[in-house]
Write an enzyme that holds these catalytic residues in place. Structure first.
Site, mmCIF file in Angstrom:
data_model
loop_
_atom_site.group_PDB
_atom_site.id
_atom_site.type_symbol
_atom_site.label_atom_id
_atom_site.label_comp_id
_atom_site.label_asym_id
_atom_site.label_seq_id
_atom_site.Cartn_x
_atom_site.Cartn_y
_atom_site.Cartn_z
ATOM 1 N N GLY A 221 1.368 -12.163 -0.841
ATOM 2 C CA GLY A 221 1.232 -11.923 0.606
ATOM 3 C C GLY A 221 2.493 -12.302 1.362
ATOM 4 N N LYS B 116 6.306 -20.047 -1.689
ATOM 5 C CA LYS B 116 5.920 -19.251 -0.529
ATOM 6 C C LYS B 116 4.414 -19.193 -0.401
ATOM 7 C CE LYS B 116 3.938 -15.913 -1.020
ATOM 8 N NZ LYS B 116 3.126 -14.738 -1.388
ATOM 9 N N ILE C 129 1.585 -18.624 3.278
ATOM 10 C CA ILE C 129 1.092 -19.149 4.565
ATOM 11 C C ILE C 129 -0.079 -20.082 4.325
ATOM 12 C CG2 ILE C 129 1.802 -17.128 5.920
ATOM 13 C CD1 ILE C 129 -1.395 -16.574 5.991
ATOM 14 N N ASP C 130 -0.738 -19.955 3.147
ATOM 15 C CA ASP C 130 -1.970 -20.706 2.892
ATOM 16 C C ASP C 130 -1.743 -22.217 2.820
ATOM 17 O OD1 ASP C 130 -2.942 -18.172 2.675
ATOM 18 O OD2 ASP C 130 -3.271 -18.223 0.522
ATOM 19 N N TYR D 183 -18.678 -16.500 26.561
ATOM 20 C CA TYR D 183 -18.698 -16.114 25.145
ATOM 21 C C TYR D 183 -18.490 -17.302 24.223
ATOM 22 C CZ TYR D 183 -17.823 -11.262 26.640
ATOM 23 O OH TYR D 183 -17.891 -10.031 27.211
ATOM 24 N N MET E 66 -7.148 -16.965 8.098
ATOM 25 C CA MET E 66 -6.663 -16.785 6.727
ATOM 26 C C MET E 66 -6.298 -18.094 6.063
ATOM 27 S SD MET E 66 -4.110 -13.705 5.889
ATOM 28 C CE MET E 66 -4.807 -12.106 5.501
ATOM 29 N N GLY E 67 -6.135 -18.023 4.783
ATOM 30 C CA GLY E 67 -5.752 -19.227 4.031
ATOM 31 C C GLY E 67 -6.325 -19.196 2.635
ATOM 32 N N ARG E 68 -7.028 -18.124 2.320
ATOM 33 C CA ARG E 68 -7.671 -17.956 1.017
ATOM 34 C C ARG E 68 -8.616 -19.118 0.762
ATOM 35 N NH1 ARG E 68 -6.004 -14.317 -2.871
ATOM 36 N NH2 ARG E 68 -3.856 -14.133 -2.250
ATOM 37 N N GLU F 124 -11.122 -18.862 5.977
ATOM 38 C CA GLU F 124 -11.328 -17.591 5.268
ATOM 39 C C GLU F 124 -12.146 -17.740 3.988
ATOM 40 O OE1 GLU F 124 -8.200 -14.060 4.352
ATOM 41 O OE2 GLU F 124 -7.884 -15.853 3.186
ATOM 42 N N ARG G 215 1.562 -13.372 9.465
ATOM 43 C CA ARG G 215 2.308 -13.412 8.209
ATOM 44 C C ARG G 215 3.731 -12.861 8.319
ATOM 45 N NH1 ARG G 215 -1.320 -11.408 3.275
ATOM 46 N NH2 ARG G 215 -0.574 -9.400 4.036
HETATM 47 P P1 FBP Z 1 -0.517 -15.453 -1.074
HETATM 48 O O1 FBP Z 1 0.598 -16.027 -0.259
HETATM 49 O O2 FBP Z 1 -1.177 -16.502 -1.919
HETATM 50 O O3 FBP Z 1 -0.087 -14.284 -1.848
HETATM 51 O O4 FBP Z 1 -1.670 -14.975 -0.092
HETATM 52 C C1 FBP Z 1 -1.610 -15.020 1.279
HETATM 53 C C2 FBP Z 1 -2.781 -14.301 1.906
HETATM 54 O O5 FBP Z 1 -2.401 -14.023 3.237
HETATM 55 C C3 FBP Z 1 -4.123 -15.035 1.881
HETATM 56 O O6 FBP Z 1 -4.257 -15.955 2.947
HETATM 57 C C4 FBP Z 1 -5.104 -13.883 2.005
HETATM 58 O O7 FBP Z 1 -6.384 -14.223 1.506
HETATM 59 C C5 FBP Z 1 -4.448 -12.816 1.186
HETATM 60 O O8 FBP Z 1 -3.052 -13.063 1.251
HETATM 61 C C6 FBP Z 1 -4.741 -11.426 1.677
HETATM 62 O O9 FBP Z 1 -4.224 -10.525 0.756
HETATM 63 P P2 FBP Z 1 -3.801 -9.046 1.063
HETATM 64 O O10 FBP Z 1 -2.492 -9.097 1.776
HETATM 65 O O11 FBP Z 1 -3.641 -8.442 -0.291
HETATM 66 O O12 FBP Z 1 -4.868 -8.439 1.901
#
Ligand code: FBP
Length: 573
Positions: free
Chosen positions: A95, A216, A218-219, A257, A264-266, A325, A444
């Site tokens: 990513g 590298k 962002i997670d 609301y 995000m962050g896996r 996420e 990102r």
């Molecule tokens: P990596 O840096 O580990 O490759 O993933 C970053 C990430 O942004 C995760 O936070 C997210 O779950 C995933 O990539 C999304 O993947 P994609 O870009 O394939 O949709």
């Protein structure tokens, strides 16, 4: 031809630069003082031998040539050596993360500083570029167009997993054709696992080709005692915090609301936690805590509903809830079901009855039949949309693509049902009107913050220092990051040191261990100590946009996470 297409694209972009882009291209990233004297005036200092974080015997057997090497650091030396010209290849993997272009710029500058006749090749579209022989050769004009910019569009990225004998053989052929004697892989935990495998294979086959990784993602989950932060985390979290702050102000103005923000962050919740500390929302879920407390989906919904009802009783029918996420994978009954589902999906990928099934309901039925009883009943209790999202393709590393699972909407639906139940029992629930958001891709490719611009440039420059000192199977490491850049410590850490064995695609594989949020650490404690107050009283913070020019107190600040983690280390806790 490929070069021509990229060149045209770049030339067009260069005629359309925004005022900010023009100024950012001129920014000169800072380097640690040890690297400032250049690549040929460095002394490498070896630390002690290392071992993997777990499963030492298996990892040692799988990496006989690269296991157990020492960590290293660099200091500047008054002695200057000459370096022969070398060809190096670079890959952007996984990513996108702000600062990737600066890693390449730092690597390029170091290479040319060492010997102006050296060449840097960029493999196109991620790891597949080195297998298929798709590449560009960088020159000054090319690199200069991308300095301090966000994105990975300089050469593109991809998620191909490098692991088979054929892929390694093809990579070798391409490197030999281009005279490449070192490859730099810029990636997260999975991509650096690729780097470790490739390094071992190249060494084992006496190819003379070195492999170096750069941390590298962002997670923020590629970190340990040696790697303080992965690049991109700083800029991405600041970008999300800006957006959340804006939403908080909107919610606090209109007061109508509840905003549910998935971030995000896996798997790890570092990004959600950092964004929460920067903005102080009413509710923040942390996946690691959910798992530790064995909270079921129903208990999470009850926890959130309780806060919503209490706020409604105070006349506050609004609020902000942060949802990491990867939450769904940490809820115990879901975790067990997803693990079972992953194994089944590995088999079903080649099963014609599943692959050719025309309706989703047929697919659900096949899956439910194969799942263990308890897991089948969890799966079948989910809304149809979530069931379908859980069947989406795994990524090439066998992970569920959590970015595609709409947990924030699932929670809204379940909370609405719970509120209706309470209402039917005559309880006061106020008015519940929810908005859902998912922040991920927005952060990102942002312009890298000054921190990420400096850190990435240093990581790339340092990667070449590792290469020129003959190392392979190492991750570029730059430490002491809350100090000013000249005091940063450059060095390297063996990739095998960070590895353990995990189940992927139904089989045990060596992988770099993900760093999850530590529930006994200072960062989580900051949230835990304050969240009751933040839930009922509106303590919203508005960090605003990332700043690139102006006072250092505004432009050079790091994340709350890094500051808290460093202060813990300084205090020796
Ligand atoms: P990596 O840096 O580990 O490759 O993933 C970053 C990430 O942004 C995760 O936070 C997210 O779950 C995933 O990539 C999304 O993947 P994609 O870009 O394939 O949709």
């Amino acid at each position: 031809m490929v070069n021509e297409v990229l060149k045209k694209e770049r030339d067009y972009k260069m005629t359309k630069l925004s005022p900010l882009q023009i100024e950012r291209l001129k920014y000169q990233p800072k380097l640690p003082s040890s690297l400032k004297g250049g690549i040929n005036s460095l002394e490498m200092v070896e630390g002690s031998a290392t071992q993997s974080v777990a499963d030492q015997e298996e990892i040692r057997n799988l990496f006989p040539n690269t296991y157990g090497k020492p960590t290293v650091t660099f200091k500047s030396s008054s002695f200057s050596k000459s370096s022969e010209a070398r060809n190096v290849g670079v890959i952007l993997s996984g990513g996108q993360a702000p600062g990737g272009h600066n890693v390449i710029a730092g690597l390029y500058d170091a290479l040319k500083n060492s010997n102006p006749n050296s060449k840097l090749y960029g493999f196109l579209g991620g790891p597949s570029g080195i297998i298929d022989g798709k590449y560009v050769e960088f020159d000054d004009e090319f690199i200069n167009a991308y300095r301090n910019t966000g994105g990975f569009d300089i050469i593109g990225s991809g998620r191909t997993k490098l692991e088979t004998e054929d892929q390694f053989q093809e990579s070798l052929k391409v490197c030999q054709k281009l005279g490449i004697s070192a490859v730099v892989i810029i990636g997260g935990d999975d991509s650096n696992t690729n780097a470790a495998l490739l390094a071992e294979w190249f060494t084992n086959h006496n190819t003379g080709i070195q492999v170096i990784g750069c941390p590298k993602t962002i997670d923020g989950d590629l970190k340990n005692d040696q790697i303080e932060i992965s690049f991109g985390f700083d800029t991405a979290t600041k970008t999300y915090a800006e957006l959340i702050g804006n939403i908080e102000r909107d919610a606090n103005s209109a007061k109508k609301y509840w905003h549910f923000v998935k971030i995000m962050g896996r798997s790890a919740s570092h990004v959600a936690l950092e964004a929460a500390l920067q903005t102080q929302p009413n509710i923040t879920l942390i996946s690691e805590e959910v798992e530790a407390k064995q909270m079921s989906l129903d208990s999470i919904v009850s926890y959130m509903t309780d806060i919503i009802v209490k706020r409604a009783a105070m006349g506050k029918n609004f609020g902000i809830a942060i949802v990491p996420e990867g939450l769904i994978e940490f809820i115990p009954e879901m975790k067990s079901m997803i693990a079972n589902l992953n194994d089944i999906m590995a088999e079903l990928e080649t099963d014609p009855s599943f692959m050719n099934a025309t309706s989703m309901h047929d697919k659900f039925a096949i899956v439910e039949k194969r799942l263990d009883d308890v897991n089948a009943s969890v799966y079948s209790s989910l809304p149809v949309g979530i069931k379908a999202q859980l069947l989406a393709d795994r990524d090439p590393h066998g992970n569920v693509q959590v970015s595609k699972i709409e947990t924030e909407k699932l929670l809204i639906e379940m909370i609405s049902n719970k509120l209706s139940e309470l209402k039917s029992r005559g309880e006061y629930i106020g008015k519940f009107s929810a908005q859902s958001h998912f922040f991920g891709y927005e952060g990102r490719c942002a312009f890298p913050s000054n921190f990420d611009a400096d850190y990435c440039y240093s990581l790339g420059y340092n990667a070449y220092a590792l290469i020129s000192n003959g190392l392979s199977g190492y991750l570029s490491s730059v430490k002491n990051l809350t100090a000013s850049a000249d005091q940063w410590i450059a060095g390297g850490v063996p990739l095998t040191m960070m590895m353990n064995m995990e189940k992927r695609h139904g089989a045990m594989k060596p992988v770099i261990k993900k760093a999850l949020v530590e529930l006994d650490g200072p960062v989580f404690k900051q949230l835990a100590d304050n969240r009751e107050d933040w839930a009922m009283n509106d303590r919203y913070l508005f960090p605003g946009a990332v700043q690139y020019f102006g006072p250092s107190s505004v432009c050079d600040i790091t994340t709350v996470t890094l500051r808290l983690e460093q202060s813990k280390q300084l205090a020796g806790v």
